[in-house]
Design an enzyme around this catalytic site. Structure first.
Site, PDB file in Angstrom:
ATOM      1  N   ASP A 174      -4.406  15.142   2.150  1.00 49.04           N
ATOM      2  CA  ASP A 174      -3.391  15.234   1.092  1.00 49.04           C
ATOM      3  C   ASP A 174      -3.464  16.589   0.396  1.00 49.04           C
ATOM      4  O   ASP A 174      -2.436  17.181   0.048  1.00 49.04           O
ATOM      5  CB  ASP A 174      -3.604  14.123   0.060  1.00 49.04           C
ATOM      6  N   HIS A 230      -9.850   3.392  -0.455  1.00 49.92           N
ATOM      7  CA  HIS A 230     -10.011   2.943   0.932  1.00 49.92           C
ATOM      8  C   HIS A 230     -10.924   1.724   0.895  1.00 49.92           C
ATOM      9  O   HIS A 230     -11.962   1.661   1.553  1.00 49.92           O
ATOM     10  CB  HIS A 230     -10.586   4.057   1.807  1.00 49.92           C
ATOM     11  N   ASN A 231     -10.489   0.746   0.106  1.00 46.04           N
ATOM     12  CA  ASN A 231     -11.341  -0.388  -0.222  1.00 46.04           C
ATOM     13  C   ASN A 231     -11.519  -1.369   0.931  1.00 46.04           C
ATOM     14  O   ASN A 231     -12.647  -1.625   1.364  1.00 46.04           O
ATOM     15  CB  ASN A 231     -10.761  -1.125  -1.439  1.00 46.04           C
ATOM     16  N   LYS A 243      -6.354  14.648  -6.364  1.00 47.03           N
ATOM     17  CA  LYS A 243      -5.824  13.297  -6.261  1.00 47.03           C
ATOM     18  C   LYS A 243      -6.961  12.345  -5.920  1.00 47.03           C
ATOM     19  O   LYS A 243      -7.925  12.723  -5.240  1.00 47.03           O
ATOM     20  CB  LYS A 243      -4.748  13.220  -5.173  1.00 47.03           C
ATOM     21  N   TYR A 250       4.425   0.620  -3.127  1.00 51.05           N
ATOM     22  CA  TYR A 250       4.188   0.326  -4.540  1.00 51.05           C
ATOM     23  C   TYR A 250       5.239  -0.641  -5.093  1.00 51.05           C
ATOM     24  O   TYR A 250       5.649  -0.541  -6.248  1.00 51.05           O
ATOM     25  CB  TYR A 250       4.173   1.618  -5.371  1.00 51.05           C
ATOM     26  N   GLN A 306      -6.734   9.368  12.704  1.00 53.44           N
ATOM     27  CA  GLN A 306      -7.001  10.401  11.710  1.00 53.44           C
ATOM     28  C   GLN A 306      -6.808  11.810  12.263  1.00 53.44           C
ATOM     29  O   GLN A 306      -6.526  12.000  13.440  1.00 53.44           O
ATOM     30  CB  GLN A 306      -8.431  10.233  11.200  1.00 53.44           C
ATOM     31  N   HIS A 327       0.818  -1.207   0.000  1.00 54.56           N
ATOM     32  CA  HIS A 327       0.000   0.000   0.000  1.00 54.56           C
ATOM     33  C   HIS A 327       0.858   1.267   0.000  1.00 54.56           C
ATOM     34  O   HIS A 327       0.500   2.255  -0.628  1.00 54.56           O
ATOM     35  CB  HIS A 327      -0.919  -0.008   1.226  1.00 54.56           C
ATOM     36  N   GLN A 383      -9.596   2.795  10.909  1.00 50.58           N
ATOM     37  CA  GLN A 383      -9.464   4.135  11.468  1.00 50.58           C
ATOM     38  C   GLN A 383     -10.837   4.712  11.814  1.00 50.58           C
ATOM     39  O   GLN A 383     -11.845   4.387  11.198  1.00 50.58           O
ATOM     40  CB  GLN A 383      -8.772   5.063  10.472  1.00 50.58           C
TER      41      GLN A 383
END
Length: 794
Positions: A161, A139-140, A135, A91, A359, A88, A285
């Site tokens: 972000d 969050h699957n 962007k 990459y 968070q 995650h 989260q």
């Protein structure tokens, strides 16, 4: 899917508990807490209980960590490497292929790119000193385990972000993929995810201006919840994430750190769901949108006063990510005292604090002379903060716990120099058989109506289908107009937001993907996703400028899946060169599969465009009686992978052909016609073909039309059914004022673009009349179009 958790909570001691779908409602199943602070005697431990294996690391990766450090890692170091070397965050399976986005770049693509891939989000120049950043990310897995918080924190993370780039967030979007509409678990996931998106985004005061919704059984155990955010700033406000300047202070501010999200990046989002591994179910989260709203205003005031030298949001991998990336991107090192971190849960161990994905947190670098001013801003907004350490010139990231060194690493080895896998891939043996299975023969004969009444029934059935029906039941739960700058939103083809009130400068955004197309041909399927998003932005009148993508695929350890990913990336990078727009950022989400069954490859592509004046944007429906309706582009017998074939249970053949030069030419016509007032409506043709576009254009404002397609049938050599339901690309339907017909057709002719007058707007009729099709009442169409989701979800 036995044993996969469907919801999770965290008790005060940080121990995760999760509800299992195999248990009675409300039942709680204990989930083992991660053992991340003990690595001694690991050689005597069974492989399945090795601390690095439990955290998602492979044996070879642990061996590499030992080699990098020259010793065994401490528990805290192991925690950092496990999350930062996860799929995650690192990459590691896709990095070799993603380089194409930076290598296949023309001067045209770079002319407006201010910040590209590698930062928290890309930044594009809008002119007049304005810039836009956007962007899209996934969050699957969290959204399957705990749909409300998974989706909510997906919105929160992508918004941070945008904040970290120095921008004010102005809108969000959410492309979604769920399982079969009639499956009992789909309601659980969808209700929770939609409520989470709406609850978080609405509370932030950000309009939700678009997205998608797809139902398919292939996503049953792996729904896709992708989230996009867009923000605007002046050029001088752009901020980058780095820690430079010896003696500058490092501060963590925002919410306190708790036990939620531990292992989310390294395990939950980096492995397939597997019911044999109950320990790999970390807490999802937990978000607080009101804390994030305060954080937004706090950060913007810090930026305005130039009070921070570098800033990084804390999302996946938490403090591990923020410290290592800031230090790695800087020119020195960093020293941090972890005991200074403000905690919600005092029982957390150092490793858990480093891994926590709590968070609404940010980390910043502040010069000593700005410390007092920084603290004043924190006090003004009642935001908690803790000074953790400072920037050094050692080139090392050193973290202490009660004065004892628990991490001593080169930050680049954590943040940037992790493993890179050149995974094997090959075209699947089954691909030829799938592509040969075209939508013909008995299936096609049974599913090809021709009589007027049958065609009318088919059109109604199409627009009432789960994927083509109105999504207003969902979008009405989102605030689309909060903030007062939304110029267009769902159900229009693109969302449009005003950036500058004085000039009307604005941006348009669209997201698209078709997993069926990409399953049939990954290279061209990915290009079709880009082409559709590009086309949707152009129909609004905006000039496409940049791309962000979220690549949702199965396990990269499967050569079939890895081939799909490699081909999709190759297809996207090649298509971007033809269309002249760069990829400025995005996300790769792998391991979206249950057991050995992956999802359809689903590269979700977002395109951002620029409007000089949002007052000139073009909606997707016609309104004025007597306007001419034109079909732009040609139609071929392309039903493979179509929504009609999907409704008949068929998936095979080849997807529609891609002609990127034609897409670019169509975009130029739509943009120029909109800018010069030659069209009053524009709707792209994609899923559902011309039939869906005609119905949606009529229902947009409740205005009917009279359509005759004989010229199209004669020119393109297709029958009426094909003309209505084929999904040939590079097409759009536009409404042209009578006074502009000559000018519009002259422009199309001069550019050599096929255009056909197919009808006229009929405001008084209350019907959509298509020659050869029984008259369709708009009231009946609306009832069918809007009734599907309430039927299944209440």
């Amino acid at each position: 899917m036995t044993g996969i958790s469907t919801g999770s909570i965290t008790d005060g001691g940080g121990t995760s508990t999760a509800a299992s779908p195999t248990a009675a409602p409300g039942a709680i199943t204990q989930v083992k807490k991660f053992n991340i602070d003990t690595v001694e005697h690991a050689a005597k431990t069974p492989d399945t209980e090795l601390p690095w294996a439990e955290l998602g690391l492979k044996q070879n990766e642990f061996d590499e960590i030992v080699k990098v450090l020259g010793r065994r890692p401490s528990g805290a170091e192991l925690a950092m490497y496990s999350v930062m070397w996860s799929e995650h965050c690192s990459y590691k399976s896709s990095k070799n292929h993603l380089r194409q986005f930076g290598e296949k770049v023309t001067p045209e693509m770079k002319k407006d790119m201010l910040v590209g891939i590698g930062e928290n989000a890309g930044v594009t120049n809008l002119g007049d000193g304005w810039a836009v950043t956007f962007k899209i990310e996934s969050h699957n897995s969290p959204s399957f385990v705990e749909p409300y918080q998974g989706a909510a924190t997906g919105i929160g993370g992508i918004v941070r972000d945008i904040i970290s780039m120095g921008a004010r967030p102005v809108a969000v979007m959410d492309p979604l993929r769920f399982g079969a509409i009639d499956h009992p678990d789909t309601a659980r996931v969808m209700h929770g995810a939609v409520a989470g998106i709406g609850g978080y985004g609405n509370s932030l005061g950000l309009p939700n201006i678009g997205g998608e919704m797809v139902f398919d059984s292939v996503y049953q155990g792996n729904p896709l919840v992708n989230a996009l955010a867009v923000g605007v700033m002046r050029h001088e406000d752009i901020r980058l994430a780095n820690a430079s300047g010896k003696g500058n202070k490092v501060v963590l501010f925002g919410a306190r750190t708790g036990g939620d999200g531990i292992g989310g990046a390294s395990v939950l989002a980096s492995e397939s769901f597997d019911d044999t591994k109950p320990s790999k179910r970390p807490a999802v989260q937990v978000g607080d949108p009101f804390a994030e709203k305060v954080l937004i205003e706090c950060c913007l005031e810090l930026f305005k006063g130039s009070l921070v030298e570098g800033i990084q949001d804390l999302g996946a991998a938490g403090i591990s990510c923020a410290t290592s990336e800031l230090a790695s991107n800087g020119d020195g090192g960093m020293q941090v005292e972890l005991t200074s971190v403000l905690l919600r849960d005092p029982t957390l161990t150092p490793g858990e604090i480093l891994m926590s994905e709590s968070q609404e947190r940010m980390m910043a670098v502040v010069t000593p002379e700005n410390v007092a001013a920084f603290e004043a801003v924190m006090d003004k907004w009642a935001v908690e903060y803790a000074w953790l350490g400072e920037v050094t010139d050692t080139g090392r990231l050193i973290i202490t716990w009660e004065g004892e060194v628990i991490v001593d690493v080169d930050p680049r080895t954590v943040a940037h120099d992790g493993p890179v896998y050149d995974r094997p891939f090959a075209r699947p043996e089954w691909q030829d058989a799938v592509q040969a299975d075209t939508f013909t023969g008995s299936v096609q004969d049974a599913g090809r109506p021709s009589a007027p009444a049958e065609l009318a029934k088919a059109v109604t059935e199409l627009v009432a289908s789960p994927n083509m029906c109105s999504k207003s039941w969902i979008t009405n739960q989102y605030d689309r107009y909060v903030g007062g700058n939304t110029s267009m939103a769902m159900p229009d083809d693109a969302g449009v937001v005003r950036v500058d009130e004085e000039t009307g400068l604005g941006v348009a955004l669209a997201t698209d993907a078709n997993g069926r197309y990409t399953y049939l041909d990954p290279y061209h399927g990915a290009q079709l996703a880009l082409a559709e998003a590009y086309r949707n932005v152009a129909t609004s009148g905006a000039v496409p400028m940049a791309v962000s993508d979220c690549l949702n695929f199965g396990s990269p350890e499967d050569p079939d899946v890895m081939w799909q990913l490699a081909e999709a990336i190759r297809g996207l990078s090649d298509a971007c060169m033809v269309l002249g727009i760069p990829v400025t950022g995005g996300n790769v989400s792998l391991y979206n599969q249950t057991g050995t069954t992956p999802i359809h490859p689903s590269p979700v592509v977002a395109v951002l465009g620029k409007l000089d004046d949002v007052a000139r944007r073009t909606p997707s429906g016609w309104r004025e009686d007597g306007q001419a309706i034109y079909l732009l582009g040609t139609t071929a017998a392309e039903l493979d992978g179509s929504e009609w074939a999907n409704m008949r249970g068929h998936l095979g053949g080849l997807p529609p052909k891609v002609d990127l030069d034609a897409e670019r030419a169509l975009g130029e016509i739509l943009i120029n016609a909109s800018r010069d007032g030659m069209i009053d409506s524009a709707h792209d043709l994609s899923e559902g073909g011309l039939a869906a576009a005609l119905v949606e254009s009529s229902l947009r404002y409740g205005v009917g039309a009279r359509i005759a397609l004989q010229d199209v049938l004669d020119r393109d050599g297709v029958d009426l059914f094909t003309a209505l339901f084929a999904e040939s690309q590079g097409r759009a339907v536009v409404g042209v004022p009578r006074s502009e017909e000559v000018r519009f057709t002259d422009m199309c002719t001069a550019r050599g673009f096929v255009h056909t007058r197919i009808g006229v707007v009929d405001a008084a009729s209350g019907t959509l009349d298509i020659n050869g099709v029984q008259s369709l009442s708009l009231d009946a169409l609306r009832e069918a179009h809007e009734g599907t989701l309430p039927k299944y979800f209440g």
